[in-house]
Design a protein around this motif. Structure first.
Motif, mmCIF file in Angstrom:
data_model
loop_
_atom_site.group_PDB
_atom_site.id
_atom_site.type_symbol
_atom_site.label_atom_id
_atom_site.label_comp_id
_atom_site.label_asym_id
_atom_site.label_seq_id
_atom_site.Cartn_x
_atom_site.Cartn_y
_atom_site.Cartn_z
ATOM 1 N N LEU A 273 0.813 -1.211 0.000
ATOM 2 C CA LEU A 273 0.000 0.000 0.000
ATOM 3 C C LEU A 273 0.851 1.268 0.000
ATOM 4 O O LEU A 273 0.374 2.328 -0.411
ATOM 5 N N ASP A 274 2.085 1.185 0.464
ATOM 6 C CA ASP A 274 2.964 2.342 0.380
ATOM 7 C C ASP A 274 3.260 2.685 -1.072
ATOM 8 O O ASP A 274 3.296 3.856 -1.459
ATOM 9 N N VAL B 174 -11.405 4.204 1.797
ATOM 10 C CA VAL B 174 -12.606 3.497 2.261
ATOM 11 C C VAL B 174 -12.817 2.248 1.422
ATOM 12 O O VAL B 174 -13.823 2.095 0.736
ATOM 13 N N ALA B 175 -11.868 1.337 1.460
ATOM 14 C CA ALA B 175 -12.000 0.099 0.693
ATOM 15 C C ALA B 175 -13.142 -0.752 1.238
ATOM 16 O O ALA B 175 -13.719 -1.560 0.525
ATOM 17 N N LEU C 214 -6.029 2.132 9.198
ATOM 18 C CA LEU C 214 -6.680 0.829 9.188
ATOM 19 C C LEU C 214 -6.727 0.170 7.815
ATOM 20 O O LEU C 214 -7.181 -0.956 7.692
ATOM 21 N N ARG C 215 -6.270 0.861 6.798
ATOM 22 C CA ARG C 215 -6.343 0.275 5.458
ATOM 23 C C ARG C 215 -5.508 -0.995 5.358
ATOM 24 O O ARG C 215 -5.781 -1.870 4.535
ATOM 25 N N HIS C 216 -4.460 -1.122 6.205
ATOM 26 C CA HIS C 216 -3.599 -2.294 6.121
ATOM 27 C C HIS C 216 -4.304 -3.563 6.571
ATOM 28 O O HIS C 216 -3.854 -4.667 6.269
ATOM 29 N N ALA C 217 -5.416 -3.404 7.267
ATOM 30 C CA ALA C 217 -6.209 -4.579 7.639
ATOM 31 C C ALA C 217 -7.003 -5.118 6.454
ATOM 32 O O ALA C 217 -7.542 -6.224 6.507
ATOM 33 N N PHE C 218 -7.089 -4.330 5.391
ATOM 34 C CA PHE C 218 -7.876 -4.717 4.215
ATOM 35 C C PHE C 218 -6.983 -4.755 2.971
ATOM 36 O O PHE C 218 -7.399 -4.372 1.884
ATOM 37 N N LEU C 219 -5.723 -5.187 3.170
ATOM 38 C CA LEU C 219 -4.740 -5.147 2.088
ATOM 39 C C LEU C 219 -5.212 -5.914 0.857
ATOM 40 O O LEU C 219 -5.171 -5.406 -0.269
ATOM 41 N N ASN D 62 -9.299 -4.546 -5.662
ATOM 42 C CA ASN D 62 -10.087 -3.451 -6.223
ATOM 43 C C ASN D 62 -9.219 -2.493 -7.038
ATOM 44 O O ASN D 62 -9.653 -1.970 -8.071
ATOM 45 N N LEU D 63 -7.988 -2.258 -6.564
ATOM 46 C CA LEU D 63 -7.099 -1.364 -7.295
ATOM 47 C C LEU D 63 -6.764 -1.918 -8.675
ATOM 48 O O LEU D 63 -6.776 -1.189 -9.677
ATOM 49 N N LEU D 64 -6.479 -3.215 -8.747
ATOM 50 C CA LEU D 64 -6.179 -3.821 -10.043
ATOM 51 C C LEU D 64 -7.371 -3.713 -10.987
ATOM 52 O O LEU D 64 -7.214 -3.479 -12.191
#
Length: 777
Positions: A598-599, A687-688, A711-716, A722-724
């Motif tokens: 995510l970085d 907001v994934a 908290l986004r790292h909990a939904f990696l 979704n990003l792909l």
């Protein structure tokens, strides 16, 4: 150093062929509008940087110019002694001619006039000027405009005697005239331009007096030189009208030295001078530190001898002691119409221990060293022969990389690329998604009879040892000054490395339209996800230089490059990139943080927003800059201003909510496919999952603000998936626009001039393939 008269090849710094050649060297220091032209007000400027890395009263500074050969050192010492004696004799004669006593401030014994002093009216004039300077009382304050002519007279006096010594003793000494140079004052001012992603303010240089020092062959006349080629400028000397003005003079000196690093593509480090009344200080600008010498008081014989020795050393030492990289040389060949670079890339045969160079040729500097300190990365589009420079086959990167050691076996980027190619070599989908490594290794420098890998540990060991002595010395080294010294000693070693990869295309910041950018970033990030999935490799440095735009038979695609800061998932980073603009908030908070995928995704968001705001190529950026008011309010500029904490907090504020992101960032972006792509990426990262929005109220406040990305790292996994999908969707839409012969944006369809290669920094676009008519400059 030699001059090959048949080819015009020049080993810096001296060559009569180079100096007398009529080729237009102005292209070597071309004026380039860049991102930083819009950044006029900075919170953390060059003056703060100088004070944080400057070490004063370093006795070893002038010794850095001393030749490694002990026999040559003896010759240099004899020449300096002869010139000192000649100067004292001339000063004595000048004093007697005026009917007053000679320099009462000097404590040394004045030598009697020597018969070897040339009876030259110019020398008499120089001596009279020097006498006026050295006979000033300590309480007398000299204005800066009065000091400059005195310094020039002293430099010309020394150069005249050096040339006379060459004429009388050159054949008997250990050097040849073509291996030497004269350090002379020059007329033209040093061009100072803002550079891409500038990290510091520039001061107004028009109202100050300085002396530019140039390098010239021994065959030149000893006079003030006019308009030399930009790469012949050696150093800048700033005049100080009052001791309290030292800080301002050092700021001006650093500004012009920064311009030297930007315009001279073979600079390892740089020299500089400041002059206040009768005191001269020499400065060395290394990749991480600035060292200032003790004062050379030229009102006394000892100080004059020290300055004379410095100029004699500069005239006779090898180019690496002057601060130049001997593996990169400017070449003049009339058949090519403009200068080009000859670059030697070293490879060591481990079985024999011998270093064998492979030579490349380039007229294209794709990225210059745009900072005063740091890794000083330079990028060249190169070929295996001068005749094929119009069609580059290789990308060469020359960089001072922090490695943690000076070992020549430290090849982090090459090992990462080897893993990637081993994994994806048989994959048709990703086989061309990463740059292909040709060779990588340290730059080797000759030191006497030995060849060593160039690094800060070897190049500046003498300066570091004196700094260490200062740290261990008296109790006077206290507080911030002592902390600064200790910080310098604890800094990692930088190794001077050169990496060659196969040519894969232009950098993304020189695309023709936004649709090309969308395709390139989508391809690069999809490939990076594959690298993460299969090899657990994270990139760590997503930027405008890390994604290349390649034209293939099937169309446009993106290629991922720049793996200097790559690391493996779950492993703490060794170092963060110097360019804070695209860094994630976590890496800004802690450079050694354990990074995640995510970085890299967050860095992609900042890159898309930046290009979508200021323009995707030079033509767009120039037009955007021209239309800005004098002091524009652009929140995105805070991503490149201030300290790491300032930048991290600015980014937190801008991506806190959908409303803040739209207000601060999206509303300032130009229309086109980059804008909806940025919006989609930011929404995914923020907001994934609806649970993240509900949990925001429970996130601990950081500096009074809630961090929306904690908290986004909990939904990696969900974010990556979704990003792909988002990238694929926008990529298909961009490809459709390109195939239709248009683009989905209102940006300028900037087709940069295809006039052919130049040494200016991306003034023209590098040709992808096919013949190109060579321009006339």
């Amino acid at each position: 150093m030699t001059t090959h008269l048949t080819t015009g090849e020049v080993d810096l710094p001296s060559s009569s062929t180079m100096v007398n050649d009529k080729a237009d060297f102005s292209i070597l220091a071309g004026k380039d509008l860049s991102f930083s032209d819009i950044s006029r007000n900075r919170d953390y400027g060059l003056d703060d940087l100088i004070q944080s890395i400057l070490h004063r009263s370093c006795k070893a500074v002038c010794h850095l110019a001393t030749p490694c050969d002990p026999d040559l050192c003896t010759v240099v010492g004899n020449i300096a002694s002869d010139i000192t004696a000649d100067l004292e004799a001339c000063l004595l004669m000048a004093a007697r001619g005026k009917g007053h006593a000679y320099n009462t401030r000097s404590k040394g014994r004045v030598n009697k006039p020597r018969d070897t002093v040339p009876a030259n009216e110019h020398l008499d004039a120089y001596a009279r000027d020097i006498l006026k300077w050295t006979s000033k009382k300590s309480s007398t304050r000299l204005a800066a405009d009065n000091i400059a002519p005195f310094l020039e007279s002293l430099m010309l006096f020394i150069a005249h005697h050096i040339k006379d010594h060459y004429r009388r003793h050159g054949a008997a000494d250990l050097f040849k005239p073509e291996d030497c140079r004269l350090i002379l004052p020059v007329n033209n001012d040093m061009e100072v331009e803002r550079t891409d992603f500038d990290s510091a303010d520039y001061v107004d240089l028009t109202d100050f007096f300085s002396v530019k020092c140039g390098m010239f062959p021994i065959s030149n006349g000893v006079t003030r030189q006019k308009a030399p080629a930009p790469h012949l400028i050696f150093a800048d000397a700033e005049m100080v009208g009052h001791p309290d003005d030292y800080t301002e003079a050092e700021l001006r000196l650093a500004t012009k030295t920064k311009a030297l690093f930007f315009n001279q593509h073979n600079r390892r480090f740089a020299w500089g001078l400041t002059v206040s009344n009768c005191n001269i200080h020499a400065y060395v600008f290394s990749p991480d530190d600035i060292w200032a010498s003790t004062a050379m008081d030229i009102s006394g014989i000892k100080g004059r001898r020290a300055f004379i020795s410095l100029l004699v050393n500069w005239s006779l030492c090898t180019v690496d002691h002057l601060g130049f990289d001997p593996s990169i040389r400017y070449v003049v060949d009339r058949s090519f119409g403009s200068p080009y670079l000859k670059i030697d890339v070293h490879n060591m045969d481990k079985s024999t221990g011998k270093v064998e160079p492979q030579t490349y040729y380039s007229q294209w500097c794709l990225g210059a060293a745009d900072r005063l300190n740091g890794c000083h990365a330079r990028y060249f589009a190169a070929s295996a022969s001068p005749e094929s420079m119009d069609k580059p086959a290789f990308l060469i990167k020359d960089v001072w990389m922090a490695t943690g050691s000076g070992s020549a076996d430290d090849a982090h980027e090459s090992s990462v690329l080897a893993v990637l190619h081993s994994e994806f070599n048989k994959s048709n989908e990703f086989s061309g998604s990463f740059v292909w490594l040709v060779s990588a290794g340290p730059v080797y420098i000759s030191q006497g009879n030995t060849v060593v890998a160039d690094s800060t540990a070897t190049a500046f060991s003498g300066l570091s040892s004196t700094t260490q002595d200062a740290a261990k010395g008296s109790d006077s080294t206290q507080g911030s000054s002592r902390s600064k010294v200790q910080h310098s000693l604890n800094r990692q070693v930088r190794q001077h490395r050169c990496t060659v990869t196969k040519w894969a295309g232009n950098m993304i910041s020189e695309a023709e339209n936004q649709s090309q950018v969308v395709v390139a970033v989508a391809d690069a990030m999809i490939a990076l996800n594959a690298a993460y999935d299969k090899c657990k490799i994270l990139h760590g440095n997503i930027s405008n230089r890390a994604i290349l735009l390649q034209q293939t038979v099937d169309g446009i695609r993106g290629v991922l490059a720049e793996f200097d800061y790559a690391c493996y998932a779950g492993v703490a980073a060794v170092e963060s990139p110097e360019l804070m603009l695209f860094q994630s908030m976590r890496s800004l908070d802690n450079p050694r943080v354990v990074r995640t995928f995510l970085d890299d995704c967050e860095s992609l968001l900042y890159l898309v927003c930046w290009l979508g705001t200021f323009g995707i190529n030079k033509a767009e950026r120039a037009a955007y800059i021209a239309g800005l008011p004098k002091n524009p309010y652009l929140p995105i500029l805070t991503w490149n201003q201030g300290t790491t904490a300032d930048i991290a907090n600015a980014k937190r504020l801008h991506v806190a909510t959908e409303e803040t992101f739209h207000s601060f960032i999206l509303s300032k972006m130009r229309n086109g496919p980059l804008r909806p792509l940025a919006e989609a990426i930011e929404r995914l990262e923020r907001v994934a999952d609806i649970d993240i929005r509900d949990a925001l109220s429970r996130i601990p406040a950081i500096n009074g603000m809630h961090d929306p990305l904690v908290l986004r790292h909990a939904f990696l996994a969900a974010i990556i998936a979704n990003l792909l999908g988002v990238l694929a969707k926008h990529r298909n839409a961009a490809l459709a626009a390109l195939n239709a012969g248009g683009a989905e944006d209102d940006s300028t369809m900037a087709t940069l001039p295809g006039a052919g290669p130049s040494m200016r920094h991306y003034r023209d676009k590098v040709p992808q393939a096919g013949p190109s008519k060579r321009p006339r400059y």
